[in-house]
Design an enzyme around this catalytic site. Sequence first.
Site, PDB file in Angstrom:
ATOM      1  N   ARG A  28      -4.461  46.205 -29.609  1.00 13.77           N
ATOM      2  CA  ARG A  28      -3.934  47.186 -28.640  1.00 13.77           C
ATOM      3  C   ARG A  28      -3.579  46.560 -27.299  1.00 13.77           C
ATOM      4  NH1 ARG A  28      -5.295  52.734 -29.909  1.00 13.77           N
ATOM      5  NH2 ARG A  28      -4.806  52.838 -32.115  1.00 13.77           N
ATOM      6  N   ARG A  32      -1.298  51.717 -23.123  1.00  7.52           N
ATOM      7  CA  ARG A  32      -1.476  52.457 -21.869  1.00  7.52           C
ATOM      8  C   ARG A  32      -2.179  51.699 -20.767  1.00  7.52           C
ATOM      9  NH1 ARG A  32      -3.708  57.715 -24.734  1.00  7.52           N
ATOM     10  NH2 ARG A  32      -4.458  56.024 -26.023  1.00  7.52           N
ATOM     11  N   ARG A  41       7.740  54.000 -21.511  1.00  6.46           N
ATOM     12  CA  ARG A  41       7.466  55.056 -22.486  1.00  6.46           C
ATOM     13  C   ARG A  41       7.738  56.464 -21.933  1.00  6.46           C
ATOM     14  NH1 ARG A  41       3.798  56.021 -26.274  1.00  6.46           N
ATOM     15  NH2 ARG A  41       4.430  58.128 -25.757  1.00  6.46           N
ATOM     16  N   ASP A  77       2.640  51.811 -35.442  1.00  3.47           N
ATOM     17  CA  ASP A  77       1.370  52.494 -35.687  1.00  3.47           C
ATOM     18  C   ASP A  77       1.114  52.515 -37.198  1.00  3.47           C
ATOM     19  OD1 ASP A  77      -0.720  54.173 -34.049  1.00  3.47           O
ATOM     20  OD2 ASP A  77      -0.490  55.150 -35.982  1.00  3.47           O
ATOM     21  N   TYR A 152      -6.951  59.906 -42.568  1.00  2.00           N
ATOM     22  CA  TYR A 152      -6.046  60.750 -41.763  1.00  2.00           C
ATOM     23  C   TYR A 152      -5.356  61.800 -42.636  1.00  2.00           C
ATOM     24  CZ  TYR A 152      -6.766  57.906 -37.644  1.00  2.00           C
ATOM     25  OH  TYR A 152      -7.345  57.277 -36.570  1.00  2.00           O
TER      26      TYR A 152
HETATM   27  O1  CP3 Z   1      -2.386  46.553 -31.081  1.00  2.00           O
HETATM   28  C1  CP3 Z   1      -1.253  46.764 -30.601  1.00  2.00           C
HETATM   29  O2  CP3 Z   1      -0.962  46.555 -29.397  1.00  2.00           O
HETATM   30  C2  CP3 Z   1      -0.130  47.182 -31.538  1.00  2.00           C
HETATM   31  C3  CP3 Z   1       0.104  48.550 -31.665  1.00  2.00           C
HETATM   32  C4  CP3 Z   1      -0.822  49.486 -32.428  1.00  2.00           C
HETATM   33  C5  CP3 Z   1      -0.852  50.873 -32.141  1.00  2.00           C
HETATM   34  N1  CP3 Z   1      -1.628  51.479 -33.092  1.00  2.00           N
HETATM   35  C6  CP3 Z   1      -0.127  51.506 -31.029  1.00  2.00           C
HETATM   36  C7  CP3 Z   1      -0.616  52.818 -30.542  1.00  2.00           C
HETATM   37  C8  CP3 Z   1      -1.659  49.246 -33.530  1.00  2.00           C
HETATM   38  C9  CP3 Z   1      -2.024  47.944 -34.212  1.00  2.00           C
HETATM   39  C10 CP3 Z   1      -2.148  50.530 -33.940  1.00  2.00           C
HETATM   40  C11 CP3 Z   1      -3.016  50.710 -35.121  1.00  2.00           C
HETATM   41  C12 CP3 Z   1      -3.758  51.979 -35.266  1.00  2.00           C
HETATM   42  N2  CP3 Z   1      -3.314  53.252 -35.059  1.00  2.00           N
HETATM   43  C13 CP3 Z   1      -5.062  52.057 -35.795  1.00  2.00           C
HETATM   44  C14 CP3 Z   1      -5.886  50.867 -36.219  1.00  2.00           C
HETATM   45  C15 CP3 Z   1      -6.435  50.160 -35.045  1.00  2.00           C
HETATM   46  C16 CP3 Z   1      -7.696  50.730 -34.479  1.00  2.00           C
HETATM   47  O3  CP3 Z   1      -7.662  51.087 -33.286  1.00  2.00           O
HETATM   48  O4  CP3 Z   1      -8.695  50.794 -35.202  1.00  2.00           O
HETATM   49  C17 CP3 Z   1      -5.444  53.423 -35.837  1.00  2.00           C
HETATM   50  C18 CP3 Z   1      -6.751  53.960 -36.295  1.00  2.00           C
HETATM   51  C19 CP3 Z   1      -4.316  54.169 -35.387  1.00  2.00           C
HETATM   52  C20 CP3 Z   1      -4.191  55.654 -35.273  1.00  2.00           C
HETATM   53  C21 CP3 Z   1      -3.923  56.018 -33.862  1.00  2.00           C
HETATM   54  N3  CP3 Z   1      -2.674  55.984 -33.274  1.00  2.00           N
HETATM   55  C22 CP3 Z   1      -4.859  56.366 -32.853  1.00  2.00           C
HETATM   56  C23 CP3 Z   1      -6.344  56.517 -33.070  1.00  2.00           C
HETATM   57  C24 CP3 Z   1      -4.139  56.525 -31.640  1.00  2.00           C
HETATM   58  C25 CP3 Z   1      -4.689  56.812 -30.252  1.00  2.00           C
HETATM   59  C26 CP3 Z   1      -4.536  58.214 -29.838  1.00  2.00           C
HETATM   60  C27 CP3 Z   1      -4.693  58.346 -28.325  1.00  2.00           C
HETATM   61  O5  CP3 Z   1      -3.752  58.856 -27.693  1.00  2.00           O
HETATM   62  O6  CP3 Z   1      -5.735  57.935 -27.789  1.00  2.00           O
HETATM   63  C28 CP3 Z   1      -2.780  56.287 -31.938  1.00  2.00           C
HETATM   64  C29 CP3 Z   1      -1.673  56.295 -30.962  1.00  2.00           C
HETATM   65  C30 CP3 Z   1      -1.298  54.941 -30.487  1.00  2.00           C
HETATM   66  N4  CP3 Z   1      -0.952  53.904 -31.302  1.00  2.00           N
HETATM   67  C31 CP3 Z   1      -1.183  54.525 -29.127  1.00  2.00           C
HETATM   68  C32 CP3 Z   1      -0.735  53.194 -29.164  1.00  2.00           C
HETATM   69  C33 CP3 Z   1      -0.397  52.298 -27.996  1.00  2.00           C
HETATM   70  C34 CP3 Z   1      -1.476  55.368 -27.900  1.00  2.00           C
HETATM   71  C35 CP3 Z   1      -0.495  56.481 -27.719  1.00  2.00           C
HETATM   72  C36 CP3 Z   1       0.598  56.212 -26.746  1.00  2.00           C
HETATM   73  O7  CP3 Z   1       0.721  55.120 -26.154  1.00  2.00           O
HETATM   74  O8  CP3 Z   1       1.395  57.132 -26.551  1.00  2.00           O
END
Ligand code: CP3
Length: 348
Positions: A28, A32, A41, A77, A152
């Site tokens: 990640r 944000r 974004r 994602d 999910y």
């Molecule tokens: O690591 C990176 O920088 C690459 C991008 C990445 C994202 N999601 C971007 C994202 C990666 C590798 C993921 C994988 C992901 N997504 C996982 C596995 C990694 C982990 O954390 O265990 C999981 C479980 C998800 C599902 C998911 N998508 C979640 C739990 C969330 C967060 C929700 C929140 O708002 O807190 C997302 C959204 C997400 N995916 C964001 C990002 C940067 C945040 C939302 C945004 O920026 O608008």
Amino acid sequence: MREDLQNSPFLRACRREPVPYTPVWFMRQAGRSLPEYRRVREGTTMLEACRRPELVTEITLQPVRRYGVDAAILYSDIVVPLVAAGVDLDIVPGTGPVVAEPVRDAAAVRALPPLDAGQVGFVADAVRMLVAELGATPLIGFAGAPFTLASYLVEGGPSRHHERTKALMYGDPATWTALMEWLTAVTTTFLRAQVEAGASAVQLFDSWAGALSLADYTALVQPWSARVLAGVADLGVPRIHFGVGTGELLGAMAAAGADVVGVDFRVPLDEAARRVGPGHALQGNLDPATVFAPWEAVAPRVLATLQAGRAAEGHVFNLGHGVIPTTDPDVLARVVDLVHEASAADGR
Ligand code: CP3
């Protein structure tokens, strides 16, 4: 693949070869915590952003420019291939993925549409653009593992106990198998598309596998993750396998076919090395909350992580889970510098 990329510290560490310094990147790292991310974004949903190769390229490069990390990870994602296949799903800010019609019975599994590589063509376009920009810096592609994606789909959103997923897994083995088969195919297609477009490593995120006992993981989940990892083996790129709270599962996750095992912050890397056994590199595992402490408390923990990592045959420094959105990016920049300087001086 160009020679300077093939010889990058990250790929060398994944292959358990000597490195000039310990490579580092952060799960990640794009997102944000970066003001430049929040700026680009603005006005675009996460899923829209993932479909725009220029935007994906910009966001993926932001942490590479800012931190000088040793690898980029594609901005996307784990749910992107599900949406591409036609599952009605949204990423709700502050919550995570939410599925309109959860998949809980045989009919719902039968109705899942197959994923064609062409449906994730926008991901392949972004990867090609990125590889051209990144030069000698490796790009990591990734996917969610079948169990984590199933959670999910079955729960309909993020879940603390995964109770509906486990009810299906224990109570209706035929439907569980059919769901795992569909997810295995989707995940394999998604990973292959990224590597064929130029990604030089892949990470399989089984984030929620730590909710399972070793016996259940081994019988009902590991075979499917193993099939995904075997399904990209011919492409010849390192395969990283990561989950959270997986201390009891590390040996089984390694045996699923991982070249590199991602370790969360609960198990020190020297103990993790013992649990995975020979033939694997490790990735991890500074607690992402550490960077909220004063630097005098952060630095010794970074050094202790490097020291414990010396027990592994190869070590890629990372956090033990993703960057917390309120993290101060300046502290992460100092962590990268310290990892590089201390490990170079060490001559690893
Ligand atoms: O690591 C990176 O920088 C690459 C991008 C990445 C994202 N999601 C971007 C994202 C990666 C590798 C993921 C994988 C992901 N997504 C996982 C596995 C990694 C982990 O954390 O265990 C999981 C479980 C998800 C599902 C998911 N998508 C979640 C739990 C969330 C967060 C929700 C929140 O708002 O807190 C997302 C959204 C997400 N995916 C964001 C990002 C940067 C945040 C939302 C945004 O920026 O608008």
